[in-house]
Design a protein around this motif. Structure first.
Motif, PDB file in Angstrom:
ATOM      1  N   LEU A 123       0.838  -1.211   0.000  1.00 12.06           N
ATOM      2  CA  LEU A 123       0.000   0.000   0.000  1.00 12.06           C
ATOM      3  C   LEU A 123       0.867   1.254   0.000  1.00 12.06           C
ATOM      4  O   LEU A 123       0.612   2.210  -0.740  1.00 12.06           O
ATOM      5  CB  LEU A 123      -0.922  -0.021   1.227  1.00 12.06           C
ATOM      6  N   LYS A 124       1.939   1.237   0.824  1.00 12.39           N
ATOM      7  CA  LYS A 124       2.835   2.383   0.898  1.00 12.39           C
ATOM      8  C   LYS A 124       3.530   2.620  -0.437  1.00 12.39           C
ATOM      9  O   LYS A 124       3.652   3.752  -0.922  1.00 12.39           O
ATOM     10  CB  LYS A 124       3.869   2.154   2.007  1.00 12.39           C
ATOM     11  N   ILE A 125       3.981   1.529  -1.062  1.00 13.69           N
ATOM     12  CA  ILE A 125       4.647   1.630  -2.366  1.00 13.69           C
ATOM     13  C   ILE A 125       3.684   2.221  -3.398  1.00 13.69           C
ATOM     14  O   ILE A 125       4.057   3.092  -4.192  1.00 13.69           O
ATOM     15  CB  ILE A 125       5.144   0.239  -2.847  1.00 13.69           C
ATOM     16  N   GLU A 126       2.444   1.754  -3.373  1.00 15.98           N
ATOM     17  CA  GLU A 126       1.435   2.244  -4.338  1.00 15.98           C
ATOM     18  C   GLU A 126       1.236   3.752  -4.201  1.00 15.98           C
ATOM     19  O   GLU A 126       1.034   4.450  -5.186  1.00 15.98           O
ATOM     20  CB  GLU A 126       0.100   1.509  -4.141  1.00 15.98           C
ATOM     21  N   GLN A 127       1.292   4.261  -2.975  1.00 23.87           N
ATOM     22  CA  GLN A 127       1.128   5.703  -2.767  1.00 23.87           C
ATOM     23  C   GLN A 127       2.298   6.474  -3.397  1.00 23.87           C
ATOM     24  O   GLN A 127       2.098   7.509  -4.034  1.00 23.87           O
ATOM     25  CB  GLN A 127       1.031   5.994  -1.262  1.00 23.87           C
ATOM     26  N   TYR A 128       3.505   5.952  -3.213  1.00 31.87           N
ATOM     27  CA  TYR A 128       4.667   6.578  -3.852  1.00 31.87           C
ATOM     28  C   TYR A 128       4.552   6.498  -5.374  1.00 31.87           C
ATOM     29  O   TYR A 128       4.827   7.470  -6.081  1.00 31.87           O
ATOM     30  CB  TYR A 128       5.968   5.903  -3.396  1.00 31.87           C
ATOM     31  N   VAL A 129       4.147   5.334  -5.863  1.00 37.08           N
ATOM     32  CA  VAL A 129       4.024   5.129  -7.315  1.00 37.08           C
ATOM     33  C   VAL A 129       3.068   6.147  -7.918  1.00 37.08           C
ATOM     34  O   VAL A 129       3.343   6.743  -8.961  1.00 37.08           O
ATOM     35  CB  VAL A 129       3.552   3.687  -7.619  1.00 37.08           C
ATOM     36  N   GLU A 130       1.962   6.385  -7.235  1.00 33.50           N
ATOM     37  CA  GLU A 130       0.972   7.356  -7.727  1.00 33.50           C
ATOM     38  C   GLU A 130       1.600   8.751  -7.829  1.00 33.50           C
ATOM     39  O   GLU A 130       1.390   9.474  -8.806  1.00 33.50           O
ATOM     40  CB  GLU A 130      -0.241   7.385  -6.791  1.00 33.50           C
ATOM     41  N   SER A 131       2.416   9.126  -6.815  1.00 34.18           N
ATOM     42  CA  SER A 131       3.062  10.447  -6.828  1.00 34.18           C
ATOM     43  C   SER A 131       4.025  10.577  -8.004  1.00 34.18           C
ATOM     44  O   SER A 131       4.056  11.604  -8.687  1.00 34.18           O
ATOM     45  CB  SER A 131       3.840  10.670  -5.522  1.00 34.18           C
ATOM     46  N   TYR A 132       4.826   9.533  -8.249  1.00 36.52           N
ATOM     47  CA  TYR A 132       5.803   9.588  -9.344  1.00 36.52           C
ATOM     48  C   TYR A 132       5.107   9.582 -10.706  1.00 36.52           C
ATOM     49  O   TYR A 132       5.524  10.294 -11.620  1.00 36.52           O
ATOM     50  CB  TYR A 132       6.802   8.429  -9.235  1.00 36.52           C
ATOM     51  N   ARG A 133       4.044   8.817 -10.820  1.00 30.59           N
ATOM     52  CA  ARG A 133       3.311   8.806 -12.103  1.00 30.59           C
ATOM     53  C   ARG A 133       2.656  10.154 -12.356  1.00 30.59           C
ATOM     54  O   ARG A 133       2.609  10.633 -13.481  1.00 30.59           O
ATOM     55  CB  ARG A 133       2.272   7.673 -12.099  1.00 30.59           C
ATOM     56  N   ARG A 134       2.151  10.772 -11.294  1.00 30.64           N
ATOM     57  CA  ARG A 134       1.527  12.090 -11.438  1.00 30.64           C
ATOM     58  C   ARG A 134       2.547  13.134 -11.884  1.00 30.64           C
ATOM     59  O   ARG A 134       2.225  14.084 -12.589  1.00 30.64           O
ATOM     60  CB  ARG A 134       0.884  12.496 -10.107  1.00 30.64           C
ATOM     61  N   ALA A 135       3.812  12.930 -11.467  1.00 31.80           N
ATOM     62  CA  ALA A 135       4.885  13.852 -11.865  1.00 31.80           C
ATOM     63  C   ALA A 135       5.314  13.610 -13.313  1.00 31.80           C
ATOM     64  O   ALA A 135       6.081  14.385 -13.867  1.00 31.80           O
ATOM     65  CB  ALA A 135       6.085  13.686 -10.944  1.00 31.80           C
ATOM     66  N   GLY A 136       4.817  12.517 -13.922  1.00 29.59           N
ATOM     67  CA  GLY A 136       5.115  12.253 -15.329  1.00 29.59           C
ATOM     68  C   GLY A 136       6.070  11.101 -15.573  1.00 29.59           C
ATOM     69  O   GLY A 136       6.449  10.840 -16.721  1.00 29.59           O
ATOM     70  N   TYR A 137       6.466  10.395 -14.505  1.00 28.39           N
ATOM     71  CA  TYR A 137       7.409   9.289 -14.675  1.00 28.39           C
ATOM     72  C   TYR A 137       6.687   7.982 -15.014  1.00 28.39           C
ATOM     73  O   TYR A 137       5.569   7.745 -14.549  1.00 28.39           O
ATOM     74  CB  TYR A 137       8.221   9.080 -13.392  1.00 28.39           C
ATOM     75  N   VAL A 138       7.346   7.167 -15.826  1.00 29.61           N
ATOM     76  CA  VAL A 138       6.856   5.798 -16.069  1.00 29.61           C
ATOM     77  C   VAL A 138       7.351   4.934 -14.920  1.00 29.61           C
ATOM     78  O   VAL A 138       8.546   4.919 -14.604  1.00 29.61           O
ATOM     79  CB  VAL A 138       7.389   5.244 -17.411  1.00 29.61           C
ATOM     80  N   VAL A 139       6.439   4.223 -14.270  1.00 29.34           N
ATOM     81  CA  VAL A 139       6.808   3.338 -13.160  1.00 29.34           C
ATOM     82  C   VAL A 139       6.278   1.946 -13.470  1.00 29.34           C
ATOM     83  O   VAL A 139       5.092   1.770 -13.791  1.00 29.34           O
ATOM     84  CB  VAL A 139       6.207   3.820 -11.816  1.00 29.34           C
ATOM     85  N   ILE A 140       7.156   0.945 -13.386  1.00 27.65           N
ATOM     86  CA  ILE A 140       6.760  -0.440 -13.627  1.00 27.65           C
ATOM     87  C   ILE A 140       7.063  -1.250 -12.377  1.00 27.65           C
ATOM     88  O   ILE A 140       8.170  -1.187 -11.831  1.00 27.65           O
ATOM     89  CB  ILE A 140       7.483  -1.025 -14.860  1.00 27.65           C
ATOM     90  N   LEU A 141       6.074  -1.988 -11.900  1.00 20.45           N
ATOM     91  CA  LEU A 141       6.227  -2.836 -10.719  1.00 20.45           C
ATOM     92  C   LEU A 141       6.525  -4.251 -11.179  1.00 20.45           C
ATOM     93  O   LEU A 141       5.802  -4.801 -12.015  1.00 20.45           O
ATOM     94  CB  LEU A 141       4.946  -2.810  -9.878  1.00 20.45           C
ATOM     95  N   THR A 142       7.602  -4.851 -10.634  1.00 24.83           N
ATOM     96  CA  THR A 142       8.022  -6.162 -11.132  1.00 24.83           C
ATOM     97  C   THR A 142       8.366  -7.117  -9.998  1.00 24.83           C
ATOM     98  O   THR A 142       8.588  -6.723  -8.859  1.00 24.83           O
ATOM     99  CB  THR A 142       9.284  -6.045 -12.015  1.00 24.83           C
ATOM    100  N   SER A 143       8.440  -8.382 -10.389  1.00 26.14           N
ATOM    101  CA  SER A 143       9.022  -9.411  -9.531  1.00 26.14           C
ATOM    102  C   SER A 143       9.747 -10.380 -10.447  1.00 26.14           C
ATOM    103  O   SER A 143       9.142 -10.965 -11.345  1.00 26.14           O
ATOM    104  CB  SER A 143       7.936 -10.158  -8.743  1.00 26.14           C
ATOM    105  N   SER A 144      11.059 -10.528 -10.246  1.00 22.22           N
ATOM    106  CA  SER A 144      11.825 -11.464 -11.078  1.00 22.22           C
ATOM    107  C   SER A 144      11.442 -12.905 -10.772  1.00 22.22           C
ATOM    108  O   SER A 144      11.567 -13.785 -11.614  1.00 22.22           O
ATOM    109  CB  SER A 144      13.331 -11.265 -10.834  1.00 22.22           C
ATOM    110  N   GLU A 145      10.962 -13.146  -9.543  1.00 19.91           N
ATOM    111  CA  GLU A 145      10.565 -14.504  -9.152  1.00 19.91           C
ATOM    112  C   GLU A 145       9.284 -14.931  -9.858  1.00 19.91           C
ATOM    113  O   GLU A 145       9.206 -16.006 -10.430  1.00 19.91           O
ATOM    114  CB  GLU A 145      10.360 -14.571  -7.623  1.00 19.91           C
ATOM    115  N   THR A 146       8.270 -14.069  -9.802  1.00 19.00           N
ATOM    116  CA  THR A 146       6.973 -14.430 -10.388  1.00 19.00           C
ATOM    117  C   THR A 146       6.841 -13.920 -11.824  1.00 19.00           C
ATOM    118  O   THR A 146       5.865 -14.216 -12.504  1.00 19.00           O
ATOM    119  CB  THR A 146       5.823 -13.830  -9.547  1.00 19.00           C
ATOM    120  N   GLU A 147       7.839 -13.128 -12.272  1.00 19.29           N
ATOM    121  CA  GLU A 147       7.872 -12.525 -13.614  1.00 19.29           C
ATOM    122  C   GLU A 147       6.747 -11.515 -13.847  1.00 19.29           C
ATOM    123  O   GLU A 147       6.452 -11.162 -14.993  1.00 19.29           O
ATOM    124  CB  GLU A 147       7.880 -13.606 -14.706  1.00 19.29           C
ATOM    125  N   VAL A 148       6.140 -11.041 -12.779  1.00 16.16           N
ATOM    126  CA  VAL A 148       5.138  -9.968 -12.892  1.00 16.16           C
ATOM    127  C   VAL A 148       5.838  -8.719 -13.420  1.00 16.16           C
ATOM    128  O   VAL A 148       6.916  -8.343 -12.957  1.00 16.16           O
ATOM    129  CB  VAL A 148       4.506  -9.683 -11.507  1.00 16.16           C
TER     130      VAL A 148
END
Length: 293
Positions: A123-148
């Protein structure tokens, strides 16, 4: 004269990619005289009798260059930060973003190890992600284990030179392995696919990943704001730059100046408080820097 891109530099040789062929070249003696050092990523004019005997005649103008790693014409920096282990650090991410914006390189934020995060951390990460996306940055959330999220990275690499950057232990090697399994990179050793022994010289090489080229050594080993002046800093925060148009005074540093558009945007919540606080921290750091002569 043929043209190509340097994808590797080693022991005085430059390996130039032209279409699908790699030509081994040397630099002209005049380069040393004129203090020109061809870099990996350079677009060059060359001549060659065969793939083993070529000479670089001209280095085309660069759009940017990095000192560490020594590479030119970087299109984007993929900033790899983990959700946990080590914990996500917005101030370190902002430090990277400032350096990358200052070098006119497109940043892409990649947050790894999502599979290890608790629901609260998520939840905390999602809040940061929203702020960075609003600033215009591309943000991709990943997991090398699950390949998400891995598939989302491929289109971002297409026809670009990318460098991976981020603190140690965040999973840069794991991410590259997920993108290109045949690399078989060991953790903490981004260059192991080249089969070098411990005592061989490290060098930069561009490797094909998807339809793009990725530097095989981590970028930005120095995180000092050595060349950034106080007046430059606003331009390294896109949302501050946008709101600074509403400042009453030109050259406003958004500290105590009256009728400051940036401070008004922070108060209204348009600019996240943490981003403004990091701006103030970095501004103080730049002001405290010893003058260069």
């Amino acid at each position: 004269m043929p043209e190509g891109k340097i994808i590797k530099a080693l022991s005085g040789f430059y390996y130039v990619l032209q279409n699908d062929e790699i030509i081994q070249c040397r630099g002209r003696g005049v380069f040393r005289k004129n203090k020109i050092t061809p870099l990996v990523g350079d677009e060059v004019v060359f001549q060659a009798e065969n793939v083993q005997e070529g000479y670089i005649l001209e280095v085309k103008e660069r759009k940017n260059e990095l000192v560490r790693p020594p590479i030119a014409n970087v299109d984007q920096a993929i900033l790899v930060f983990s959700a946990v282990e080590p914990d996500f650090s917005p101030i370190l991410l902002d430090r990277f973003l400032v350096l990358i914006e200052f070098n006119h390189i497109q940043p892409l934020i990649c947050i790894t190890k999502l599979d290890l995060a608790t629901p609260e951390q998520h939840l905390k990460i999602e809040q940061y992600v929203e702020s960075y996306r609003r600033a215009g940055y591309v943000v991709i959330l990943t997991s090398s284990e699950t390949e998400v999220g891995i598939e989302q990275l491929f289109p971002q690499l297409e026809n670009k030179i990318s460098v991976f950057a981020g603190q140690s232990g965040v999973g840069k090697s794991s991410l590259l392995n997920a993108l290109k399994p045949e690399l078989d990179l060991k953790t903490n050793d981004i260059s192991s696919h080249l089969g070098r022994g411990k005592h061989t010289t490290r060098h930069v090489e561009l490797i094909h990943v998807g339809h793009g080229l990725v530097a095989d050594t981590p970028g930005f080993s120095s995180l000092e704001f050595t060349n950034i002046d106080a007046e430059d800093l606003t331009f390294c925060f896109p949302e501050l730059q946008k709101e600074s148009e509403y400042c009453k005074f030109r050259g406003c540093l958004h500290l105590k100046e009256p009728k400051c558009g940036v401070k008004a945007a922070v108060e209204s919540g348009e600019i996240p408080a943490f981003r403004y606080e990091h701006y103030l921290d970095f501004l103080q750091e730049i002001k405290d820097r010893k003058p260069r002569y």
